[in-house]
Write an enzyme that holds these catalytic residues in place. Sequence first.
Site, short mmCIF file in Angstrom:
data_model
loop_
_atom_site.label_atom_id
_atom_site.label_comp_id
_atom_site.label_asym_id
_atom_site.label_seq_id
_atom_site.Cartn_x
_atom_site.Cartn_y
_atom_site.Cartn_z
N SER A 40 0.84 -1.20 0.00
CA SER A 40 0.00 0.00 0.00
C SER A 40 0.87 1.25 0.00
O SER A 40 1.96 1.25 0.57
CB SER A 40 -0.87 0.00 1.26
OG SER A 40 -1.50 1.24 1.43
N TYR A 85 -1.81 5.58 -3.95
CA TYR A 85 -2.64 6.74 -3.63
C TYR A 85 -1.93 7.91 -4.28
O TYR A 85 -0.84 8.31 -3.86
CB TYR A 85 -2.81 6.93 -2.12
CG TYR A 85 -3.89 6.06 -1.54
CD1 TYR A 85 -5.21 6.17 -2.00
CD2 TYR A 85 -3.62 5.14 -0.54
CE1 TYR A 85 -6.21 5.37 -1.48
CE2 TYR A 85 -4.62 4.34 -0.01
CZ TYR A 85 -5.91 4.47 -0.49
OH TYR A 85 -6.90 3.68 0.03
N THR A 124 -5.84 3.08 -6.90
CA THR A 124 -7.10 3.09 -6.14
C THR A 124 -7.93 4.29 -6.55
O THR A 124 -7.48 5.43 -6.45
CB THR A 124 -6.80 3.13 -4.63
OG1 THR A 124 -6.14 1.93 -4.28
CG2 THR A 124 -8.08 3.27 -3.83
N LYS A 158 -8.41 -0.03 -9.55
CA LYS A 158 -9.11 -0.62 -8.41
C LYS A 158 -10.32 0.24 -8.09
O LYS A 158 -10.16 1.39 -7.67
CB LYS A 158 -8.16 -0.68 -7.21
CG LYS A 158 -8.69 -1.36 -5.98
CD LYS A 158 -7.53 -1.78 -5.05
CE LYS A 158 -8.02 -2.38 -3.75
NZ LYS A 158 -8.45 -1.38 -2.78
N HIS A 189 -13.74 -1.60 -1.40
CA HIS A 189 -12.83 -1.15 -0.34
C HIS A 189 -13.25 -1.76 0.99
O HIS A 189 -13.19 -1.11 2.05
CB HIS A 189 -12.85 0.38 -0.27
CG HIS A 189 -11.50 1.00 0.02
ND1 HIS A 189 -10.79 1.69 -0.93
CD2 HIS A 189 -10.74 1.02 1.13
CE1 HIS A 189 -9.65 2.13 -0.39
NE2 HIS A 189 -9.60 1.72 0.87
#
Lengths: 381, 381, 381, 381
Positions: free
Chosen positions: C119, C143, C169, C237, C261
Amino acid sequence: MSDFITSNAEGPIENFFNVYDLEPMAQKVIPKGAFGYIASGAGDTFTLRENIRSFDHKLIVPHVLMNVENPDTSIEFDGDKLTSPIMLAPVAAHKLAHVDGEVKSAQAVHDYNTIYTISSYSTVDLPPVTEALQGTPEWFQFYFSKDDGINRHIMDRVKEQGIKAIVLTTDATVGGNRETDARNGYVFPVGMPIVEDYLPNGAGKTMDFVYKSAKQKLSPRDVEFIASYSGLPVYVKGPQSADDVERSLDAGASGIWVTNHGGRQLDGGPAAFDSLQEVAKAVNKRVPIVFDSGVRRGQHVFKALASGADLVAIGRPVMYGLAAGGRTGVKQVFDKLTSELEMVMQLAGTQTIADVKNFELRDNPYDPGFGSYNPDALQLY
Amino acid sequence: MSDFITSNAEGPIENFFNVYDLEPMAQKVIPKGAFGYIASGAGDTFTLRENIRSFDHKLIVPHVLMNVENPDTSIEFDGDKLTSPIMLAPVAAHKLAHVDGEVKSAQAVHDYNTIYTISSYSTVDLPPVTEALQGTPEWFQFYFSKDDGINRHIMDRVKEQGIKAIVLTTDATVGGNRETDARNGYVFPVGMPIVEDYLPNGAGKTMDFVYKSAKQKLSPRDVEFIASYSGLPVYVKGPQSADDVERSLDAGASGIWVTNHGGRQLDGGPAAFDSLQEVAKAVNKRVPIVFDSGVRRGQHVFKALASGADLVAIGRPVMYGLAAGGRTGVKQVFDKLTSELEMVMQLAGTQTIADVKNFELRDNPYDPGFGSYNPDALQLY
Amino acid sequence: MSDFITSNAEGPIENFFNVYDLEPMAQKVIPKGAFGYIASGAGDTFTLRENIRSFDHKLIVPHVLMNVENPDTSIEFDGDKLTSPIMLAPVAAHKLAHVDGEVKSAQAVHDYNTIYTISSYSTVDLPPVTEALQGTPEWFQFYFSKDDGINRHIMDRVKEQGIKAIVLTTDATVGGNRETDARNGYVFPVGMPIVEDYLPNGAGKTMDFVYKSAKQKLSPRDVEFIASYSGLPVYVKGPQSADDVERSLDAGASGIWVTNHGGRQLDGGPAAFDSLQEVAKAVNKRVPIVFDSGVRRGQHVFKALASGADLVAIGRPVMYGLAAGGRTGVKQVFDKLTSELEMVMQLAGTQTIADVKNFELRDNPYDPGFGSYNPDALQLY
Amino acid sequence: MSDFITSNAEGPIENFFNVYDLEPMAQKVIPKGAFGYIASGAGDTFTLRENIRSFDHKLIVPHVLMNVENPDTSIEFDGDKLTSPIMLAPVAAHKLAHVDGEVKSAQAVHDYNTIYTISSYSTVDLPPVTEALQGTPEWFQFYFSKDDGINRHIMDRVKEQGIKAIVLTTDATVGGNRETDARNGYVFPVGMPIVEDYLPNGAGKTMDFVYKSAKQKLSPRDVEFIASYSGLPVYVKGPQSADDVERSLDAGASGIWVTNHGGRQLDGGPAAFDSLQEVAKAVNKRVPIVFDSGVRRGQHVFKALASGADLVAIGRPVMYGLAAGGRTGVKQVFDKLTSELEMVMQLAGTQTIADVKNFELRDNPYDPGFGSYNPDALQLY
């Protein structure tokens, strides 16, 4: 008669806001075995519970700006002007609920002015009930004997009372598996004078014994026989499908009574209100339809009428009102449902019962997952 | 006015994370009978509960990569720029929730900048409410009198205030069976100055009495009369079906307000959100649609807008915010729903309210078996 | 880094019979706020709960006499031979669950041999994670920064590690309304080194702050930018509909990741497994599909594969295994799901994952009214 | 054999009103691990619970006036006159429920007169069971060995007993994830003499070990082999879809046994009763159908027969009756279901089992949200 002791209440009932309120009140004044007999259902009580729940399968979409005021619940039926289409279902043994039994409930039905259906298993004989009714229309529910001689004798007595119709119960040729009664070791504490020719000394017998004393092998021929011998209109109580409607009408039935015996007979069958939709379509207005099983609200009465019922019968609520308030209590039950029906009629935009019968309900594609009345989910404050 | 004592809170409300949080806070500061009147619903509360639950019948499938940032909740409506399509529903008697009643809520609506709908049963008269609004748009909800002279007088006063629209409530020609009020022996503790010509001394009266003082026999003619006498746009509040839409528009309605009165009137009817789908199709953008009943979340506002509503009104949450935090509390309620709406708009990929109105929801063929907000099932840690 | 203290467990975990067992174990060793952050969902947790429940919407009808023995869960993906299609979802901040954070989980993923998705909010920087993986395939979840210079810098670092794919994402451009975090006053106790260029001093910040530091205004252009700058396959995603699939593929996505999520973002949206059906139809095998959200059972993995997923990612169970048993615990989680999957494959009559992907599930027209795992309804003895 | 001690009860069982009553009685007299093994299901117990619940998906609409009396539950099957279509399912290890094990249950099946299916995992060897049956029809359920020599030897012994059919279990090539057994650390306390050639010293083994000792790689060839070597009719136990029916019949099956192994094998699959509908359509009366899984009521037997089953097998209820009342208790279980079936037949208007098989059930579009038997919702008084 046994030394069975039950309620001798006379109303008015206090703290009575809907007919559900009456069940716990009645439970306090009726002995356990008798209360269990009245309140319980067959098997897993699936059908019992679905009876009330099923009213949520159809929704009343209000119609507004319909110029309605003081809606009129009254109907004319078979020449009689009735206060509403709400009538008394044939409930056995009112003495289980009140020492004066059917006399009190007949007086109340007279006070309210609707049709009284006396059960074959009435704990008061025909004449005093007819007398208490003072001319209010009376029907007779028939648990048929195996002996046609006895059946003729019963019909002779029924006709003497000026009774206007005979209701042949066809869904109870044996008793359902009412396990509450079995667990309670319940036996009928009171005799049943109308059928004493084929069921002498009914007091002390189990419900199984009682049902087996009546005729199992019912057929269309029995409908024909009752119709021809009595000359009275015969309502067949039990059809829940188009087939059964045709079989009944072919045999000469003058009306169809849609019921599942209040969930007391065949568990695993449909809610009576769900069956009403199919039966009404099959009957197609050829004969009147009476409906019972699960009616606890004015909105239930409305939905049954809008689904094809001409008359809507109530049973357990009357027994509870009788136990909690005698003659006055039974009258209160009819009044409560009537005032709820009036409110629903006003809000739905229907001035008359004819308007209600033309009202189109909306299908509810969603299963609400809770019954119409669920005390646990109810939002009270 | 009676010596009724309720909340005099002034915010900010602490520990306020969603509008559900406010109900128990309000319950602590509003007397039992008044709280029951605000919170409860009719009959078995089936319709009350379905109102919230029904939002789960439609799902928001997020759209991603939509180039959205800082979505804009504002709209222009009837010449006014509003902070969002969230407006105040006409709730009776704000003084039940706060000693200063409608003055506080009007100030908050001014602070937030949306439409205020004053109820005929306002516990503060028209002028002070209009004054508190300081030019923020105001609508008037009309409980119609049986006497057209009184109705003309009320409309004259309404027009004096510069009110921009009249909302004719058609789903409450009698009260629903709100059994919580009956069980609480609830009577209105406060008078209602706007309708004192036909309902003098409202304080001390039951809701049944209040409703029966207004006109039952509403018809399209009343819509025509209000429109022609007042010259104002008339919103008919009550239609839940295509038929009712046509009847209302034929009578000259300028807008349709979809509601079931917060589940307080006809129990056994559909969730308002379910009806919105059918009404929106029938209206087909000819006039604006206002929606209320069950809105507790920004996602509910989003779903109502995506289902055809132009404005979404809230009622009970405002009363709870008023009780828990006065002017500040009411403002917090609007702000909370707005920030939730903004979040939903961002995640759904919609920059403007116009985008939301074009958003296609997905049908949910599965009934979740629990309401949108079920504290028992909620996974909190 | 703050003085945040959490689990330092190292397994094997005892009394571990299914992955649900791990949640209460983890709750005992993770501080309340961090545990709430991991476990909870957005809003009313409707979507969170539907995620697990929705697997019951499709049923596995076993195929018998299929000549199956020792079914093979392994797959080859993008040139790598993996133990199974079960991979690690990009979960933020493994140090919330274990003092050694991502290092331990990477070691475990190496032990098991599947894809590790790091992540952007990893609490361990890129190099030590890659090192712990020892050549096991690694993906990077992005992100996105508002500053493309920073984005380039991050991608440069990502490529240095030999990472094989980038996951963008798109369903979290702002945070969902995670009220558990709000109620707990939760702030991130640990910093996030990968994004420190745009989010310095992440420790002490709320999730809202964290999300808002990243770019809101995502668009297809960002997909194109990542693909062209990095030269790596980009998985988008977030898509849950055919529209979003097309938008993503048009922008150059090399794969679609179906997720909601974990029910943490948009409440009131569909279960991810329900969306998978539509996405798979839209993708029509053009690119690989990764699926996550609600996977807790081998049968869930089976159903996702049979519904079109190529890879099935797990998140919370890994965090719980990490907290309860460190490296060994995470390995146990993958092993447990794998052995469940093997059992399901054997009983369903499928020898290989290719067979599973060709397996036709049966629609379940009945809503079971309880989730796949309902401790209260579970029949344990 | 181990020193495992369980019930040695001999009836009659008191306070036995339906077969659900027996589970808590049995739980008191069977050791915890063994009881858990008998009662529990696989995984989340979704399929276990759906088995009973699914009978509510079809409704029995009573037919009235059908001239029915003393309905006849007897059938002739394969040349034998049986008391009813209710037969014994192959349940492993009756000694878990009673010290005398299969001898007692065989005596009871003789007393009742129906088909006894002996399990490969019988805790009593073939000869004493056959002897206890005294000529009552016996079938043999086969857990197939990996070694065909052993299989031939078992079949030789089976034929010596005059057994009339072989049932090949195909849905249990490995054990389901029965977590209750895992949590209890359960091992089989008793040996299984019939399969001792391939599973010596079965006592002390886990169910996983037991299942893995049998053959996993079952195929149509095994059906052919059993049929040709034994010359007996082969029932394939496991098909729940049309495909599996064809595969089995093509291989020479003489009958299809619809089951999901009582919810003990593949969780997440359909209720067996739901599968019966599809299987019956596929079989289309070419061969007999046996049904088990979830049968607890006479109405369940009725519904299975009306859905295409020719024989309906029961398992857990027999084990509970055996534990609570030995030979007499098992006989009581069969008698109770038979008397319930008689009642349902009478009320449904069906005189014979042939009538039941021609009876058309009504689809239930509503999911009742509770199982057929829900003690919490049950209305007992």
